[in-house]
Scaffold this active site. Sequence first.
Site, PDB file in Angstrom:
ATOM      1  N   GLU B  69     -42.259 -10.614  24.581  1.00 42.10           N
ATOM      2  CA  GLU B  69     -42.200  -9.953  25.887  1.00 42.10           C
ATOM      3  C   GLU B  69     -43.373  -9.008  26.114  1.00 42.10           C
ATOM      4  O   GLU B  69     -43.991  -9.009  27.181  1.00 42.10           O
ATOM      5  CB  GLU B  69     -40.871  -9.207  26.064  1.00 42.10           C
ATOM      6  CG  GLU B  69     -39.676 -10.112  26.350  1.00 42.10           C
ATOM      7  CD  GLU B  69     -39.028 -10.692  25.100  1.00 42.10           C
ATOM      8  OE1 GLU B  69     -39.495 -10.364  23.988  1.00 42.10           O
ATOM      9  OE2 GLU B  69     -38.063 -11.456  25.220  1.00 42.10           O
ATOM     10  N   HIS B 138     -27.281  -7.609  26.228  1.00 37.80           N
ATOM     11  CA  HIS B 138     -27.611  -8.555  27.302  1.00 37.80           C
ATOM     12  C   HIS B 138     -26.872  -8.217  28.589  1.00 37.80           C
ATOM     13  O   HIS B 138     -26.638  -9.092  29.415  1.00 37.80           O
ATOM     14  CB  HIS B 138     -27.255  -9.994  26.899  1.00 37.80           C
ATOM     15  CG  HIS B 138     -28.192 -10.608  25.903  1.00 37.80           C
ATOM     16  ND1 HIS B 138     -28.281 -10.181  24.605  1.00 37.80           N
ATOM     17  CD2 HIS B 138     -29.094 -11.612  26.015  1.00 37.80           C
ATOM     18  CE1 HIS B 138     -29.177 -10.905  23.961  1.00 37.80           C
ATOM     19  NE2 HIS B 138     -29.689 -11.773  24.788  1.00 37.80           N
TER      20      HIS B 138
END
Lengths: 331, 335
Positions: B69, B138
């Site tokens: 990322e 998440h």
Amino acid sequence: MNTVSNVKKSSDVGVDRLLHMYRQMLAIRLFEERANDLYTRALMPGLAHLYIGEEAIAVGMCEALDRSDYITSTHRGHGHCLAKGATPDRMFAELLGKASGYCKGKGGSMHIADPATGNLGANAIVGGGAGIATGAAFSAKYLGTKQVSVCFFGEGALGQGVLYEEMNLAQLWKLPAIYVCENNMYNEYTHYSETTAGEILARPAAFGVAAERVDGQDVRAVYAAADRAVRRGRSGQGPTFLLCDTYRHHGHHVGDISREYYRPKDEEQRWMSERDPIKLCEGWVSAEGLADGDTLDRMRAELTATMDAAVQSAMAAPYPQPHEVDQDVYA
Amino acid sequence: MLDTVTTTAVRELTFGEAIREALAEELRRDPRVCLLGEDVAEAGTAFKVLKGLVDEFGKNRIIDTPISEAGFTGLGVGAAMTGLRPVVDIMFGDFLTLIMDQLVNQAAKIHYMSGGAWKVPLVLRTTMGATRRSGAQHSQSLHAWPAHIPGLKVVVPSTPADAKGLLKSAIRDDNPVVFFEDKISYAKVKGPVPSHDYTIPLGVADVKREGTDITLVGTSSMVQVALGAATMLEQVGISAEVVDPRTLWPLDEKTLVESVKKTSRCIVIDEGYARYGVTGELASVIAEGAFYDLDGPVRRMGARHVPIPFAPPLEDATVPTEQQVVELARQMCHK
């Protein structure tokens, strides 16, 4: 001294080019001496991280670049910016926080940026330029411009994970990125042997990135390696990693005066007397009869006058107005 | 509120379909737009939102990245500075933790630090929202984080039509924009979306329902909660106005304040944590702007201050519900 010499003859580089690189190195040296002086006399806000001793790397690299090629620089970035074409008056103005500086006084010593010379910005986060430089290389490939993008960083950045993420991407996508590791052997106040496991060159090798070790005090060797890396990049062969052995004559920053606790004085003396990139270059010029002493003296006098005038103009320049504080937050 | 008048067909699209349409239109319009992220190409992301884009635009523009990322976001920043308009996909908003240096120290500050010399026209799409049974890493709604940082713009759309128009504006913006998409809304929220090319300016709130007794300010998925509560409140004689700021920055303070000046009461509902969060900022803006018209303090409803748990009864207890909004509104209206 732990350096490898893969030096070519000066004639391989070309007399004009060597003299130009000598001039550029000297300009950086004289610039940095004045930056140190401004700090010492309490005329400069904040700090600066001097590039003295490492000039051959920025100059040798940028000699192989076009103006439109990109660089990212570091906290120790004055040399990269000057070598890429920045003018000393606007540089000094930025160091002093003046409105006429490259960043209108909003960046300071560690954030000089200049689109006109392809300078994507110096970065005060160690390894902070890795993503930006790799992104510029991505653009160059995407748009088919044949530009290359050079990421300068110190060996301290070898501890940052993002550097390896970027090298992985650059090699996967064959991006024209050049990662230039300036190993001055000290991560701030800690010898790199205490922070760096294994062989440095094994790291780019793990990604399949072409890598070589360069004598960072020999501007001819840096230029030759840079030229090879630039050719690789422009011809679509992907990134290169250059490990340049070097030494910073001063401390981590201008205020780092007492260094004996982390760095022996005799080591400093050896690098300054035997491995100074400017003295070495002068030696080759003189030994090979490439220019007489008068020519070099004239060059020094000219540059001294330029730098002094740049300091004067920056000192006389106004600060930004307080209302400018809210400007440039958004484009 | 759409800023273009020429309407063509209006279809029902899901939130996810509207986002895909916005991206496809911008990819068609501007060759400098490219998408970068994990599994964005053939897979069309884990949520299938981008499905089919790679067929039309190819793998040179819809680019699968490694699971890096920070790496591909940083690359996006540099690409944005040098002539592209990248849209970076961060699969889960929770992964903002992995890219904070690229976002906060690099993207947000480059324009300012360079005295306006460089621009970073980057869009970072990511997700928010709980109740997908995905656990604590998440399920977070971290949209307050980028909203805290000068130099970033933050978009939190609630409807398919807004999502399309706002995303197109974000891509055309010369600044880094963080665009938060509610994961549950992708398939669940449907609505009319004009098929033509329109944009919605960043910084303009939308009154989703007019009312006179209380203002319910909702963001992202909480707009649907506010609308549901408003319907229930109507049955007990309370007229609730629902205002959606649509962007956290720039923030349309005027529309928020004017609504509360009219209704005198306000609840701010947001799926992020209330502590030091979006609800606090919006409540403060409203209190400062409408103090003399308020009947009482602006009230806040946010996620319960716990890591999002896995077990369904626990997870469901972390998110504000229509029933909770109704109860609080009735107390405030004494009905």
